[in-house]
Design a protein around this motif. Structure first.
Motif, mmCIF file in Angstrom:
data_model
loop_
_atom_site.group_PDB
_atom_site.id
_atom_site.type_symbol
_atom_site.label_atom_id
_atom_site.label_comp_id
_atom_site.label_asym_id
_atom_site.label_seq_id
_atom_site.Cartn_x
_atom_site.Cartn_y
_atom_site.Cartn_z
ATOM 1 N N SER A 62 0.744 -1.008 0.403
ATOM 2 C CA SER A 62 -0.180 -0.420 -0.191
ATOM 3 C C SER A 62 0.929 1.698 0.453
ATOM 4 C CB SER A 62 -1.130 -0.180 1.481
ATOM 5 O OG SER A 62 0.092 -0.311 2.466
ATOM 6 N N ARG A 63 2.382 1.174 0.541
ATOM 7 C CA ARG A 63 2.924 2.454 1.014
ATOM 8 C C ARG A 63 3.096 2.596 -1.045
ATOM 9 N NH1 ARG A 63 5.756 0.770 6.537
ATOM 10 N NH2 ARG A 63 3.590 0.920 7.714
ATOM 11 N N GLN A 64 3.963 1.302 -1.118
ATOM 12 C CA GLN A 64 4.196 1.430 -2.507
ATOM 13 C C GLN A 64 3.373 2.352 -3.174
ATOM 14 O OE1 GLN A 64 6.401 -1.919 -4.399
ATOM 15 N NE2 GLN A 64 5.806 -1.589 -5.693
ATOM 16 N N ALA A 65 1.917 1.816 -3.820
ATOM 17 C CA ALA A 65 1.108 2.173 -4.451
ATOM 18 C C ALA A 65 0.754 4.059 -3.945
ATOM 19 C CB ALA A 65 -0.322 1.452 -3.684
ATOM 20 N N ALA A 66 1.207 4.145 -2.538
ATOM 21 C CA ALA A 66 0.860 5.744 -2.421
ATOM 22 C C ALA A 66 1.751 6.326 -3.423
ATOM 23 C CB ALA A 66 1.228 6.379 -0.974
ATOM 24 N N GLY A 68 3.486 5.254 -6.378
ATOM 25 C CA GLY A 68 3.227 5.573 -7.322
ATOM 26 C C GLY A 68 2.419 6.195 -7.732
ATOM 27 N N ALA A 69 1.499 6.493 -6.983
ATOM 28 C CA ALA A 69 0.476 7.637 -7.415
ATOM 29 C C ALA A 69 1.154 8.965 -6.928
ATOM 30 C CB ALA A 69 -0.873 7.387 -6.165
ATOM 31 N N THR A 72 2.677 9.042 -10.824
ATOM 32 C CA THR A 72 2.559 9.439 -11.730
ATOM 33 C C THR A 72 1.026 10.690 -11.088
ATOM 34 O OG1 THR A 72 1.935 7.532 -11.836
ATOM 35 C CG2 THR A 72 0.300 8.363 -12.897
ATOM 36 N N GLN A 73 0.540 11.136 -11.094
ATOM 37 C CA GLN A 73 -0.145 12.033 -10.542
ATOM 38 C C GLN A 73 0.385 13.311 -10.259
ATOM 39 O OE1 GLN A 73 -3.522 12.376 -11.331
ATOM 40 N NE2 GLN A 73 -2.723 10.152 -12.152
ATOM 41 N N GLY A 74 2.314 12.948 -9.474
ATOM 42 C CA GLY A 74 1.881 14.513 -8.839
ATOM 43 C C GLY A 74 1.973 15.082 -7.530
ATOM 44 N N PRO A 75 2.299 15.700 -6.996
ATOM 45 C CA PRO A 75 1.804 16.364 -5.663
ATOM 46 C C PRO A 75 0.340 16.667 -5.422
ATOM 47 C CG PRO A 75 3.303 18.191 -6.543
ATOM 48 C CD PRO A 75 2.700 17.702 -7.344
ATOM 49 N N ARG A 84 -8.088 7.793 -4.157
ATOM 50 C CA ARG A 84 -6.996 7.491 -5.541
ATOM 51 C C ARG A 84 -6.675 5.663 -5.183
ATOM 52 N NH1 ARG A 84 -5.373 7.959 -10.867
ATOM 53 N NH2 ARG A 84 -3.282 7.266 -10.965
ATOM 54 N N LEU A 85 -6.248 5.387 -4.204
ATOM 55 C CA LEU A 85 -5.727 4.470 -3.466
ATOM 56 C C LEU A 85 -6.923 3.154 -2.829
ATOM 57 C CD1 LEU A 85 -3.153 5.557 -1.251
ATOM 58 C CD2 LEU A 85 -2.415 4.622 -3.841
#
Length: 171
Positions: A62-66, A68-69, A72-75, A84-85
């Motif tokens: 889940s931290r890796q997904a954060a 990654g988001a 991809t999306q920026g700040p 998003r998650l």
């Protein structure tokens, strides 16, 4: 006379192709069947993509997904990251605290609302994400290498559909 046998009677140039009996293509599977088979395949591939637990400190899936988001999306605000998650805001807030304590993200005041903050990747967070993704790609490549050439071609041909599916599931 034909192009293949100059002594045989017939046209010297190939004529229009005569359509033969239509060969039915493979049946189009039902979306539910595809969804279930894809879900199982992804679920079985996830351990190879995630790597060994504890390989990178406290970096959970889940931290890796954060991270990654954010890559991809920026700040973004914590609330946007939670949306998003697909996880609760309090859970996301605790996760952001841990990511911040690890030095993988930083908080800055939101220029639109100084009471709120934006979270963004730091250089160490960006490098960690690159490393983790490179390692996952290496593990996956080792599995792909064991596939037959035909299976690899099929997998390659399926990538546009998989990428479109992933894009449609975006934020």
């Amino acid at each position: 006379m034909t192009a293949l046998d100059p002594t045989a009677p017939g046209p010297t140039a190939p004529g229009p192709a005569t359509p033969g009996p239509a060969t039915p293509g493979p049946a189009v599977p039902e979306p539910a069947e595809l969804a279930e088979r894809l879900r199982i395949a992804i679920q079985d591939l996830l351990p190879a993509l995630r790597g060994a637990r504890g390989e990178h400190g406290d970096l959970t899936p889940s931290r890796q997904a954060a991270l990654g988001a954010l890559a991809t999306q920026g700040p973004m605000r914590i609330s946007a990251l939670a949306t998003r998650l697909g996880i609760a805001l309090p859970t996301t807030s605790r996760m952001v605290d841990l990511l911040d304590a690890s030095g993988w993200i930083e908080r800055t005041p939101d220029p639109e609302d100084r009471r709120a903050s934006l979270i963004a990747l730091t250089d160490p967070g960006r490098e960690l994400l690159r490393t983790v993704r490179r390692e996952a790609a290496t593990r996956l490549a080792a599995r792909i290498e064991k596939l037959s050439p035909e299976e690899r071609r099929t997998l390659y041909a399926a990538l546009p559909a998989l990428e479109s599916l992933a894009d449609s599931m975006g934020p």
